[in-house]
Design a protein around this motif. Structure first.
Motif, PDB file in Angstrom:
ATOM      1  N   GLU A 175       0.861  -1.173   0.000  1.00  0.00           N
ATOM      2  CA  GLU A 175       0.000   0.000   0.000  1.00  0.00           C
ATOM      3  C   GLU A 175       0.902   1.228   0.000  1.00  0.00           C
ATOM      4  O   GLU A 175       1.924   1.241   0.696  1.00  0.00           O
ATOM      5  CB  GLU A 175      -0.854   0.016   1.269  1.00  0.00           C
ATOM      6  N   ARG A 212       0.924  11.431   2.737  1.00  0.00           N
ATOM      7  CA  ARG A 212       0.400  12.292   3.804  1.00  0.00           C
ATOM      8  C   ARG A 212       0.783  13.742   3.544  1.00  0.00           C
ATOM      9  O   ARG A 212       1.956  14.028   3.256  1.00  0.00           O
ATOM     10  CB  ARG A 212       0.986  11.894   5.159  1.00  0.00           C
ATOM     11  N   SER A 253      -2.110   6.646  11.831  1.00  0.00           N
ATOM     12  CA  SER A 253      -1.094   5.764  12.420  1.00  0.00           C
ATOM     13  C   SER A 253       0.260   6.443  12.644  1.00  0.00           C
ATOM     14  O   SER A 253       0.901   6.220  13.668  1.00  0.00           O
ATOM     15  CB  SER A 253      -0.928   4.502  11.567  1.00  0.00           C
ATOM     16  N   THR A 254       0.698   7.277  11.700  1.00  0.00           N
ATOM     17  CA  THR A 254       2.038   7.880  11.858  1.00  0.00           C
ATOM     18  C   THR A 254       2.037   8.939  12.962  1.00  0.00           C
ATOM     19  O   THR A 254       2.994   9.035  13.740  1.00  0.00           O
ATOM     20  CB  THR A 254       2.558   8.415  10.508  1.00  0.00           C
ATOM     21  N   ASP A 311      -4.602  12.758   3.817  1.00  0.00           N
ATOM     22  CA  ASP A 311      -3.764  11.626   3.406  1.00  0.00           C
ATOM     23  C   ASP A 311      -4.615  10.644   2.607  1.00  0.00           C
ATOM     24  O   ASP A 311      -5.836  10.785   2.541  1.00  0.00           O
ATOM     25  CB  ASP A 311      -3.092  10.935   4.614  1.00  0.00           C
ATOM     26  N   PHE A 312      -3.970   9.682   2.010  1.00  0.00           N
ATOM     27  CA  PHE A 312      -4.708   8.639   1.283  1.00  0.00           C
ATOM     28  C   PHE A 312      -3.799   7.446   1.043  1.00  0.00           C
ATOM     29  O   PHE A 312      -2.571   7.543   1.139  1.00  0.00           O
ATOM     30  CB  PHE A 312      -5.271   9.147  -0.060  1.00  0.00           C
ATOM     31  N   LYS A 313      -4.462   6.344   0.698  1.00  0.00           N
ATOM     32  CA  LYS A 313      -3.734   5.103   0.377  1.00  0.00           C
ATOM     33  C   LYS A 313      -4.103   4.680  -1.034  1.00  0.00           C
ATOM     34  O   LYS A 313      -5.287   4.698  -1.393  1.00  0.00           O
ATOM     35  CB  LYS A 313      -4.159   4.034   1.377  1.00  0.00           C
ATOM     36  N   ASP A 349     -13.155   5.692   1.779  1.00  0.00           N
ATOM     37  CA  ASP A 349     -12.696   4.551   2.580  1.00  0.00           C
ATOM     38  C   ASP A 349     -11.189   4.577   2.770  1.00  0.00           C
ATOM     39  O   ASP A 349     -10.673   4.004   3.728  1.00  0.00           O
ATOM     40  CB  ASP A 349     -13.018   3.217   1.863  1.00  0.00           C
ATOM     41  N   ARG A 372      -8.223  10.503   3.949  1.00  0.00           N
ATOM     42  CA  ARG A 372      -8.740  11.395   4.996  1.00  0.00           C
ATOM     43  C   ARG A 372      -9.085  12.711   4.314  1.00  0.00           C
ATOM     44  O   ARG A 372      -8.222  13.321   3.655  1.00  0.00           O
ATOM     45  CB  ARG A 372      -7.711  11.622   6.117  1.00  0.00           C
ATOM     46  N   LYS A 409     -13.731   7.755   6.249  1.00  0.00           N
ATOM     47  CA  LYS A 409     -13.947   6.548   7.067  1.00  0.00           C
ATOM     48  C   LYS A 409     -13.625   6.735   8.546  1.00  0.00           C
ATOM     49  O   LYS A 409     -14.075   5.942   9.374  1.00  0.00           O
ATOM     50  CB  LYS A 409     -13.155   5.366   6.485  1.00  0.00           C
TER      51      LYS A 409
HETATM   52  P1  5GP Z   1      -3.078   5.379   8.530  1.00  0.00           P
HETATM   53  O1  5GP Z   1      -1.727   4.782   8.251  1.00  0.00           O
HETATM   54  O2  5GP Z   1      -2.973   6.722   9.159  1.00  0.00           O
HETATM   55  O3  5GP Z   1      -3.953   4.441   9.273  1.00  0.00           O
HETATM   56  O4  5GP Z   1      -3.774   5.590   7.108  1.00  0.00           O
HETATM   57  C1  5GP Z   1      -3.311   6.549   6.189  1.00  0.00           C
HETATM   58  C2  5GP Z   1      -4.331   6.694   5.072  1.00  0.00           C
HETATM   59  O5  5GP Z   1      -4.357   5.505   4.294  1.00  0.00           O
HETATM   60  C3  5GP Z   1      -5.755   6.905   5.563  1.00  0.00           C
HETATM   61  O6  5GP Z   1      -6.413   7.776   4.668  1.00  0.00           O
HETATM   62  C4  5GP Z   1      -6.378   5.521   5.514  1.00  0.00           C
HETATM   63  O7  5GP Z   1      -7.758   5.593   5.241  1.00  0.00           O
HETATM   64  C5  5GP Z   1      -5.619   4.870   4.363  1.00  0.00           C
HETATM   65  N1  5GP Z   1      -5.355   3.451   4.611  1.00  0.00           N
HETATM   66  C6  5GP Z   1      -4.274   2.902   5.203  1.00  0.00           C
HETATM   67  N2  5GP Z   1      -4.364   1.564   5.244  1.00  0.00           N
HETATM   68  C7  5GP Z   1      -5.540   1.252   4.668  1.00  0.00           C
HETATM   69  C8  5GP Z   1      -6.213   0.016   4.397  1.00  0.00           C
HETATM   70  O8  5GP Z   1      -5.736  -1.086   4.690  1.00  0.00           O
HETATM   71  N3  5GP Z   1      -7.426   0.107   3.801  1.00  0.00           N
HETATM   72  C9  5GP Z   1      -7.976   1.311   3.464  1.00  0.00           C
HETATM   73  N4  5GP Z   1      -9.199   1.318   2.886  1.00  0.00           N
HETATM   74  N5  5GP Z   1      -7.355   2.479   3.668  1.00  0.00           N
HETATM   75  C10 5GP Z   1      -6.158   2.462   4.270  1.00  0.00           C
END
Ligand code: 5GP
Length: 248
Positions: free
Chosen positions: A98, A102, A108-109, A183-185, A205, A208, A220
Motif C-alpha cells: 500500500e 500524507r 497511524s504515523t 492523506d490517502f492510500k 474509505d 482522509r 472513514k
Molecule cells: P493510517 O496509516 O494513518 O492508518 O492511514 C493513512 C491513510 O491511508 C488513511 O487515509 C487511511 O484511510 C488509508 N489506509 C491505510 N491503510 C488502509 C487500508 O488497509 N485500507 C484502506 N481502505 N485504507 C487504508
C-alpha cells in the motif's frame, strides 16, 4: 437515488471477495468486473458496518477520480462504469504494497510518533505498507522492499512518482470543493505488458478528507471513531465533486 438494480449485467464467476469489493471474471480475458459493496470495515475487519447505497456512492466517487486523473496522464486500471455499483477494470497483478501519501499528520504515523493529529508536513510524505492482513499491513522501508521483497528500485520509484502526482492533482481537485486532502492510500498493479497502473480504488474509505472551513471529517474516520453521519459524509463528498465537475 435509484435503488432498482434490474437491468444490471450479471457476473457469476467471482475471483476474489475483499472487505469492500468483489472481483468477477468477464467474457473479456483482460477485463474484470469490480463491484463495490455496501459494507464498511475498520481495524483489519474487527469492526464491521455498512450503509445503504455505499457501493453506489463509492463507485461513483472512484470513477470520477479515475476519469479526472486520466486527464493528467495518470494511468489506471479503470475502463468504464458498469452496473449501478461496479466498473470494468483492466486485469492487473497487484503489487502487494500500500502506498500512503500524507500532507498533514494524522492516523497511524501521528500516533506512532506521538505528534498531534493535524500537524501539517513541510512536503508530502510517501510511505509503504506491506499488504498482509495477518500482520496488520506493517510499515516497510524502501530498503526492506528492495532487499527483502526484491521489488526493483525502478518500480519503487515509479510508484512514488505516481503517488506524488496523484496527490498533487487530487489536492487541487479537493481544494476546489473546499476539502483538505489530509492523506490517502493507493495500490498499484502491473498489466500484461508489466506497465504499472493505479489500481484498487480511491474513495473516502481510503482517504482522509477534512472540510476546509470546519475541519469536519468526511471519510472513514467517522466510522472508525464512531462520529456518526457516515453515509451523509460520503454522500456530501460525491455531491460536491459532482457539482464541481458540472461547473466545468
Ligand atoms: P493510517 O496509516 O494513518 O492508518 O492511514 C493513512 C491513510 O491511508 C488513511 O487515509 C487511511 O484511510 C488509508 N489506509 C491505510 N491503510 C488502509 C487500508 O488497509 N485500507 C484502506 N481502505 N485504507 C487504508
Amino acid at each position: 437515488m435509484n435503488l432498482n438494480h434490474k437491468g444490471d449485467k450479471e457476473y457469476k464467476e467471482m475471483l476474489y471477495e475483499g472487505k469492500a469489493k468483489r472481483i468477477f471474471k468477464t467474457p473479456v480475458a483482460q477485463e474484470f468486473f469490480l463491484e463495490f459493496k455496501d459494507s464498511l470495515t475498520a481495524f483489519n475487519a474487527l469492526k464491521k458496518g455498512s450503509f445503504e447505497n455505499k457501493g453506489i456512492v463509492n463507485r461513483d466517487i472512484a470513477a470520477l477520480l479515475f476519469e479526472y486523473l486520466e486527464k493528467f496522464a495518470i494511468p489506471s486500471h479503470y475502463l468504464r462504469k458498469e452496473n449501478q455499483n461496479g466498473m470494468l477494470v483492466k486485469k492487473v497483478t497487484i503489487i502487494p504494497f500500500e502506498v500512503v501519501v500524507r500532507n498533514v499528520l494524522a492516523g497511524s504515523t501521528a500516533k506512532k510518533l506521538g505528534i498531534e493529529e493535524g500537524t501539517p508536513l513541510s512536503e508530502p510524505l510517501v510511505e509503504f505498507y506491506f499488504k498482509k492482513d495477518e500482520l496488520g499491513d506493517p510499515f516497510v522501508s524502501e530498503e526492506q522492499m528492495r532487499i527483502i521483497h526484491q521489488i526493483p528500485v525502478r518500480d519503487i520509484d515509479i510508484m512514488k512518482e505516481l503517488a506524488l502526482k496523484i496527490n498533487k492533482k487530487l489536492t487541487e481537485l479537493f481544494a476546489e470543493i473546499k476539502i483538505k486532502l489530509v492523506d490517502f492510500k493507493v495500490e498499484f498493479g502491473k498489466d500484461s505488458d508489466s506497465v504499472i497502473l493505479l489500481a484498487d480504488e480511491i474513495t473516502p474509505d481510503c482517504c482522509r478528507l477534512w472540510d476546509m472551513e470546519t475541519n469536519e471529517k468526511l471519510d472513514k474516520d467517522r466510522f472508525r471513531r464512531d462520529l456518526g453521519s457516515v453515509k451523509e459524509s460520503y454522500e456530501s463528498v460525491l455531491a460536491r465533486l459532482t457539482q464541481n465537475r458540472r461547473g466545468k
